[in-house]
Write a protein that holds these residues in place. Structure first.
Motif, PDB file in Angstrom:
ATOM      1  N   LEU A  54      -3.857   6.989  -2.115  1.00 39.51           N
ATOM      2  CA  LEU A  54      -3.948   5.590  -1.681  1.00 39.51           C
ATOM      3  C   LEU A  54      -2.548   5.023  -1.491  1.00 39.51           C
ATOM      4  O   LEU A  54      -2.282   4.292  -0.535  1.00 39.51           O
ATOM      5  N   SER A 107       1.938   3.488   2.208  1.00 34.74           N
ATOM      6  CA  SER A 107       3.302   3.649   2.729  1.00 34.74           C
ATOM      7  C   SER A 107       3.280   3.980   4.219  1.00 34.74           C
ATOM      8  O   SER A 107       4.128   3.527   4.968  1.00 34.74           O
ATOM      9  N   PHE A 149       1.080   2.902   6.342  1.00 26.31           N
ATOM     10  CA  PHE A 149       0.777   1.645   7.032  1.00 26.31           C
ATOM     11  C   PHE A 149       1.871   0.589   6.803  1.00 26.31           C
ATOM     12  O   PHE A 149       1.727  -0.538   7.243  1.00 26.31           O
ATOM     13  N   ARG A 150       2.905   1.002   6.082  1.00 27.71           N
ATOM     14  CA  ARG A 150       4.008   0.090   5.741  1.00 27.71           C
ATOM     15  C   ARG A 150       3.503  -1.224   5.167  1.00 27.71           C
ATOM     16  O   ARG A 150       3.914  -2.312   5.574  1.00 27.71           O
ATOM     17  N   MET A 151       2.595  -1.113   4.241  1.00 33.68           N
ATOM     18  CA  MET A 151       2.075  -2.316   3.577  1.00 33.68           C
ATOM     19  C   MET A 151       3.165  -2.933   2.708  1.00 33.68           C
ATOM     20  O   MET A 151       3.961  -2.223   2.113  1.00 33.68           O
ATOM     21  N   ARG A 192       1.420  -6.680  -1.516  1.00 36.92           N
ATOM     22  CA  ARG A 192       0.049  -6.369  -1.122  1.00 36.92           C
ATOM     23  C   ARG A 192      -0.452  -5.098  -1.817  1.00 36.92           C
ATOM     24  O   ARG A 192      -1.601  -5.024  -2.261  1.00 36.92           O
ATOM     25  N   TYR A 247      -3.612  -5.307  -4.317  1.00 31.56           N
ATOM     26  CA  TYR A 247      -4.898  -4.709  -3.938  1.00 31.56           C
ATOM     27  C   TYR A 247      -5.088  -3.260  -4.387  1.00 31.56           C
ATOM     28  O   TYR A 247      -6.197  -2.759  -4.392  1.00 31.56           O
ATOM     29  N   ILE A 248      -3.993  -2.578  -4.720  1.00 28.68           N
ATOM     30  CA  ILE A 248      -4.155  -1.180  -5.136  1.00 28.68           C
ATOM     31  C   ILE A 248      -3.723  -0.978  -6.591  1.00 28.68           C
ATOM     32  O   ILE A 248      -4.514  -0.531  -7.418  1.00 28.68           O
ATOM     33  N   PRO A 250      -5.506  -3.448  -9.549  1.00 28.16           N
ATOM     34  CA  PRO A 250      -6.908  -3.061  -9.828  1.00 28.16           C
ATOM     35  C   PRO A 250      -7.032  -1.669 -10.436  1.00 28.16           C
ATOM     36  O   PRO A 250      -7.946  -1.408 -11.212  1.00 28.16           O
TER      37      PRO A 250
END
Lengths: 261, 199
Positions: free
Chosen positions: A152, A157, A159-161, A165, A169-170, A173
């Motif tokens: 994940l 990485s 998607f260059r989030m 974020r 979101y990761i 949680p």
């Protein structure tokens, strides 16, 4: 028989079990026949109600609670910070791990006696609670971070989030179940170790001191009454915490499930 | 223009590439064919910067934005299908009563991929093929110059593929899509350029 038992609601079954063991206690106390050794449940209950009528009782329970939960929450906070640091920086883990191993392996009593040399006795129960909880919290947070699904994070990485974020979101949680597990299991640990510390260091207005004094004056009924207080407080604290944790998690789940409805 | 120049890569003793060179177009669909174990996934990983070649370089990737649908869906288990699609974006994940443009686009993609009714479901409530399509929707949703699809049609039936092809074709007009597949017919239907690797 097994099927029949299953039909009885859980709380009724709990009450049946409780009544059974109270009966065993009662019979035992009648057989022994000495209130100094084993007082009857009725005698203990009477003493407890007498205590409940005094303002001092609440002062004692309140102050014990404040001392111990202060140490507990400090440990949760520090455990969180150092758990994150030890997962992110190997050097922190290298330095921290022998310390945590020593804390885990050392008997609580040794710490309490040692703390008597260095600390104000009012601070010792909190410090002991801290020592009980810190390694558990720290270890769980580190494990949670390291166990976060690498795939994940790799996806994020690619998607260059943004870091915030990914965190929201990761990572958070993913760590949450490890945090709540430590949060929940270590409270009972902290409470019992904290009371034990109070017994040994005798701070003014503390449950531990009352336990100690009732033993000295052979007030066994009072000793039992205070022990019941410790147990009931432990259950209440646990329930409150469970409520808080499940409310947090359930709220999220329901909010989500609502979307799919 | 992306160029692989004299790439070599081996894992342990297994040589995947030796002096491999290739030039890719800026737009359109390129489909790679090779026997499994040839290293197509590794090639993609090197392109995404997740793996370093032993020697050689990849040029022309500066400033390019990538998105990908991996071989396995890699969905975030605690987010719904819609939220997973929205994840690479910058807006809120929570479903809005008045949908934002981002949410609208994500919903359109899910609808186009036959997941209109599944947008509120969690990954563990979806079948393998559905998860794969959510992953595809997420890759399509993300604003990128290069879209990498590693075996995107695994677990997706022929009928469904026919509805996905036009969508990919349209996307291929605006950006470069690199994909792998085992079926020549997929490339044909997509009008993709084919690159066959020979051992």
């Amino acid at each position: 028989m097994r099927q029949k038992m299953k039909k009885i609601p859980g709380f009724v079954r709990g009450i049946i079990a409780l009544v059974f063991w109270v009966a065993v206690w009662w019979i035992l106390s009648l057989i022994v026949g000495k209130e100094v050794l084993i007082p009857t449940p009725l005698r203990v209950l009477k003493r407890l109600f007498e205590l409940l009528k005094t303002a001092e009782y609440y002062r004692i329970v309140g102050l014990s609670l404040v001392r111990i939960t202060a140490g507990y929450f400090a440990a949760v906070l520090f455990g969180l910070v150092f758990g994150v640091l030890s997962a992110k920086f190997e050097a922190v883990q290298l330095l921290l791990s022998p310390l945590l191993s020593v804390i885990r392996a050392t008997p609580v009593a040794s710490f309490i006696i040692l703390a008597l040399v260095f600390l104000n006795r009012q601070l010792i129960p909190g410090a002991i609670a801290f020592l009980m909880v810190f390694p558990v919290m720290c270890g769980n947070i580190r494990t949670g971070i390291l166990e976060t699904d690498r795939k994940l994070l790799e996806m994020a990485s690619v998607f260059r989030m943004k870091k915030t974020r990914v965190l929201r979101y990761i990572q958070i949680p993913a760590v949450r179940p490890y945090f709540t597990a430590a949060f929940r299991t270590s409270l009972g640990l902290a409470w019992k170790a904290g009371v034990a510390a109070e017994v040994l260091c005798n701070p003014k207005y503390s449950i531990g001191r009352m336990l100690y004094e009732s033993k000295i004056y052979l007030e066994t009924a009072e000793l039992f009454a205070w022990t019941v207080t410790v147990i009931v407080m432990s259950v209440i604290l646990e329930k409150l915490l469970m409520l808080l944790v499940t409310r947090l998690e359930k709220g999220r789940q329901e909010e989500k499930r609502g979307l799919s409805a | 223009m992306i160029r692989f120049e004299h790439l070599s890569k081996k894992f342990d003793d297994k040589v995947l590439f030796r002096n491999f060179s290739l030039e890719l177009p800026e737009k359109g669909i390129v489909c790679f064919f090779a026997p499994s174990g040839f290293g197509k996934t590794t090639l993609f990983r090197m392109l995404l910067g997740l793996e370093e070649p032993d020697s050689g370089v990849i040029t022309g990737t500066e400033g390019l934005r990538f998105s990908a649908a991996f071989q396995e869906p890699r969905l975030v288990p605690w987010l719904t299908a819609l939220e997973n699609v929205l994840l690479p974006g910058s807006g809120k994940l929570k479903e809005q009563a008045i949908p934002s443009p981002e949410q609208k686009r994500a919903e359109e993609l899910l609808l186009a991929l036959g997941l209109g009714d599944e947008s509120g479901r969690f990954p563990d409530e979806l079948s393998g093929g559905e998860k794969q399509r959510v992953s595809l929707a997420r890759a399509l949703f993300s604003a990128s110059d290069v879209l990498i699809l590693d075996e995107p049609f695994t677990g997706i039936d022929e009928g469904r593929k026919q509805t996905i092809f036009p969508l990919l074709k349209r996307e291929g007009e605006a950006r470069l899509i690199l994909m792998t597949s085992h079926q020549e017919s997929d490339a044909e239907a997509l009008g993709a350029a084919r690159i066959n690797f020979e051992k």
